[in-house]
Design an enzyme around this catalytic site. Structure first.
Site, short mmCIF file in Angstrom:
data_model
loop_
_atom_site.label_atom_id
_atom_site.label_comp_id
_atom_site.label_asym_id
_atom_site.label_seq_id
_atom_site.Cartn_x
_atom_site.Cartn_y
_atom_site.Cartn_z
N ASP A 141 31.69 49.83 36.95
CA ASP A 141 30.68 49.38 36.01
C ASP A 141 30.37 47.90 36.22
O ASP A 141 29.92 47.20 35.32
CB ASP A 141 31.13 49.61 34.56
CG ASP A 141 32.50 48.98 34.28
OD1 ASP A 141 33.02 48.26 35.15
OD2 ASP A 141 33.03 49.21 33.18
N SER A 187 60.74 43.46 32.75
CA SER A 187 61.48 43.96 33.90
C SER A 187 62.87 44.46 33.48
O SER A 187 62.99 45.30 32.60
CB SER A 187 61.56 42.87 34.97
OG SER A 187 62.03 43.38 36.18
N ASP A 199 51.61 47.07 39.20
CA ASP A 199 53.00 46.62 39.36
C ASP A 199 53.51 47.06 40.72
O ASP A 199 53.55 48.26 41.03
CB ASP A 199 53.87 47.20 38.24
CG ASP A 199 55.23 46.52 38.15
OD1 ASP A 199 55.76 46.11 39.20
OD2 ASP A 199 55.75 46.42 37.03
N ASP A 233 37.82 51.07 41.11
CA ASP A 233 37.72 50.17 39.99
C ASP A 233 36.84 50.81 38.92
O ASP A 233 36.42 51.96 39.05
CB ASP A 233 37.15 48.82 40.44
CG ASP A 233 37.60 47.66 39.56
OD1 ASP A 233 38.03 47.94 38.43
OD2 ASP A 233 37.53 46.51 39.99
N ASP A 280 38.42 44.04 37.91
CA ASP A 280 39.70 43.47 37.47
C ASP A 280 40.86 44.41 37.73
O ASP A 280 41.88 44.34 37.08
CB ASP A 280 39.64 43.11 35.98
CG ASP A 280 39.23 44.28 35.10
OD1 ASP A 280 38.98 45.38 35.65
OD2 ASP A 280 39.16 44.10 33.87
N HIS A 311 53.62 42.74 38.60
CA HIS A 311 54.89 42.82 37.90
C HIS A 311 55.05 41.69 36.89
O HIS A 311 55.25 40.53 37.26
CB HIS A 311 56.05 42.80 38.88
CG HIS A 311 57.37 43.08 38.24
ND1 HIS A 311 57.61 44.20 37.48
CD2 HIS A 311 58.54 42.39 38.22
CE1 HIS A 311 58.85 44.19 37.03
NE2 HIS A 311 59.43 43.09 37.46
N VAL A 363 42.27 48.52 39.34
CA VAL A 363 42.10 49.95 39.11
C VAL A 363 42.52 50.28 37.68
O VAL A 363 43.63 49.98 37.26
CB VAL A 363 42.94 50.77 40.12
CG1 VAL A 363 42.79 52.26 39.86
CG2 VAL A 363 42.54 50.41 41.54
N VAL A 419 32.63 45.66 36.82
CA VAL A 419 33.79 44.87 36.39
C VAL A 419 34.89 45.04 37.43
O VAL A 419 35.33 46.15 37.69
CB VAL A 419 34.28 45.32 35.00
CG1 VAL A 419 35.46 44.47 34.57
CG2 VAL A 419 33.16 45.25 33.99
#
Length: 526
Positions: free
Chosen positions: A278, A208, A421, A275, A282, A460, A284, A280
């Site tokens: 496939d 940060s 973030d 996403d 977790d 973040h 974009v 998965v």
């Protein structure tokens, strides 16, 4: 006692480059205080890497911890305290005060110094540094130092920069670059005095605002550090901070303060649509290629009402980001897949601006503690935005793509940023690295000393559904000391692991094995 003349030599040795709301919202944002100030965040504090540690023999002090209070500096910096802990491992905790600035905190390992110096900086508006941010590296063997940015206070309070007679230029300069450099120079001097020799290698490691300070070190003081790890860096502060007010302007002008649960529904739908496709889930993979249209949710029922066309229009403008009246872009919007509550907070029929952009407009731009954000129009926003770039860009932007001096000093840099973030638009890091490639001779030449890794689904510094780097400092140490440049960063979130690929490549599932195992993913799209 060390003579003042010797400290003059130590402290002048580095070569410089360039002269170069509401109470409810503020209380809620104090909840992200740890994220803004804990550097790379929980789970990614530096660890003592066995492979890297073999390069340096462990060193013991040549003097007592308490004797460090006897040292003097030519500029009047004083060592205000030095005390050894009784804990294991034993640590020598040191505090220094720089004239016309503020404190420096240090933690020096007594029995297991690995010959390395570790620097860290403060997040948000600075003012406070987590003790753990300095202590954790020392427990791992580093001589560790940290700066609060040159003043005390809350990282969510930007009022320190303003006074009735004008802006506090000295404090702003401290925050921009001086505090980090002073901490580095003085910290290395204390390290040298304590162990009887200078550090073999020096590393910056922060997230940060601390990431911004690391990039500033590379740009203004390229000899300060051998390696710089900048996570979710707050570069482009002159742009991303005011851009954080854009969602409030959009909602106020539309007369539609969208409730939180509707925003959450838009985010869920964007992730589902964009996403990896496939199997998965977790986060974009690249929000810049996500074309999900919020209008597709018009009519959907939520706990806070049915989504309207007006809601979808507000959402589209927030994702798109601030623009001038002629349609040209000012800065990026909140990426699809990132939480919206950070900058698009609402309460019943009114908005709740984030204190970060709120104080920026009030104290840094309007320069009026009584300024009311409700008076801000989109036209005024563009005017203020250009003022922000003009007044603070040269000092705070930290986006100079010419890192030739840092490269020529054999410095190595790892930048990583989460694609979800919600505080610092990650598109800014991609924008900077793209310009870095163009300035430094292309991808092959640039990656000899600087690499960017993007983390899908990571918010973040930490959190979110994605995997964040498990120990990027160890990767940086290997690159600096053994010449092993990281092709990927090993990332983890609970039991899920992933490879983070060198931008612009992304990790794709091979179609075989567990989707929680990094071994079953390959980097694609280099």
């Amino acid at each position: 006692m060390i003579q003042r003349t010797r400290w003059k030599t130590l402290t002048d040795g580095a070569r410089t480059r360039g002269a170069s709301s509401r109470s409810g919202a503020r209380r809620r944002w104090l909840g992200v205080l740890a994220v803004l100030t804990l550097g790379v965040g929980i789970g990614t504090a530096p660890h003592h890497d066995s492979a890297a540690a073999t390069a340096t023999e462990l060193t013991r002090p040549v003097r007592t911890c308490e004797s460090l209070t006897q040292l003097t500096f030519a500029d009047g910096t004083t060592v205000t305290s030095a005390a050894q802990t009784a804990a294991t491992p034993a640590i020598c905790n040191v505090t220094l005060v720089v004239p016309e600035s503020n404190g420096i905190s240090m933690a020096l390992p007594v029995d297991n110094w690995n010959g390395r110096f570790h620097g860290a900086g403060a997040g948000g508006y600075g003012g406070w540094l987590s003790p753990e941010q300095v202590a954790a590296p020392a427990r791992a063997g580093y001589a560790s130092a940290g700066t609060d940015g040159g003043h005390t206070g809350s990282p969510l309070d930007g009022s320190w920069a303003w006074s009735p007679t004008g802006m506090n230029a000295s404090l702003i300069n401290d925050f921009a670059y001086r505090s980090a450099h002073e901490m580095t120079v003085k910290g290395k001097a204390i390290t040298t005095a304590y162990y009887g020799r200078a550090p073999d290698h020096s590393y910056w490691n922060s997230c940060s605002g601390g990431g911004r300070m690391g990039l500033m070190e590379a740009q203004r003081f390229p000899d300060d550090y051998d390696g710089i790890l900048a996570a979710a860096p707050a570069l482009n502060a002159d742009r991303f901070v005011p851009a954080g007010m854009w969602p409030q302007v959009v909602m106020r002008e539309s007369g539609n303060f969208v409730p939180r649960c509707k925003f959450e529904e838009f985010t869920r739908a964007a992730v589902a649509a964009c996403d990896a496709r496939d199997g998965v889930t977790d986060g974009v993979v690249d929000p810049q290629t996500c074309a999900f249209d919020p209008a597709g949710l018009v009519g959907r029922q939520t706990p806070c009402g049915r989504i309207t066309a007006e809601d979808a229009t507000v959402m589209k403008r927030i994702w798109d980001g601030p623009r001038r009246s002629n349609g040209s872009r000012l800065w990026y919007g909140i990426p699809r897949g990132a939480p919206l509550s950070a900058y698009a907070g609402t309460a019943e029929t009114d908005g709740l601006p984030n204190p970060l952009p709120g104080d920026w407009f009030k104290y840094w731009l309007a320069k009026d503690p009584n300024w009311d954000w409700h008076t801000l129009t989109s036209a005024d926003f563009a005017t203020y935005f250009e003022q922000s770039r003009r007044e603070y860009g040269p000092l705070l932007a930290t986006d100079d793509p010419d890192l030739s001096d840092f490269r020529d000093s054999h410095g190595k840099m790892i930048i990583w940023h989460g694609w979800a973030d919600e505080v610092i638009m990650p598109q800014g890091s991609v924008d900077y690295y793209t310009r870095l490639l163009a300035t430094m001779g292309g991808k092959a030449k640039t990656e000899r000393f600087a690499r960017l890794f993007m983390a899908p689904g990571v918010q973040h510094c930490v959190d979110g559904p994605g995997a964040f780097p498990a120990d990027p400092l160890a990767d940086l140490v290997k690159w600096v000391e053994q010449g092993q440049a990281p092709d990927t960063l090993f990332a983890r979130n609970g039991n899920m692991t992933r490879p983070l690929c060198r931008w612009p490549a992304v990790a794709r599932y091979t179609g075989q094995g567990s989707t929680d195992d990094a071994a079953n993913f390959r980097c694609s799209g280099k």
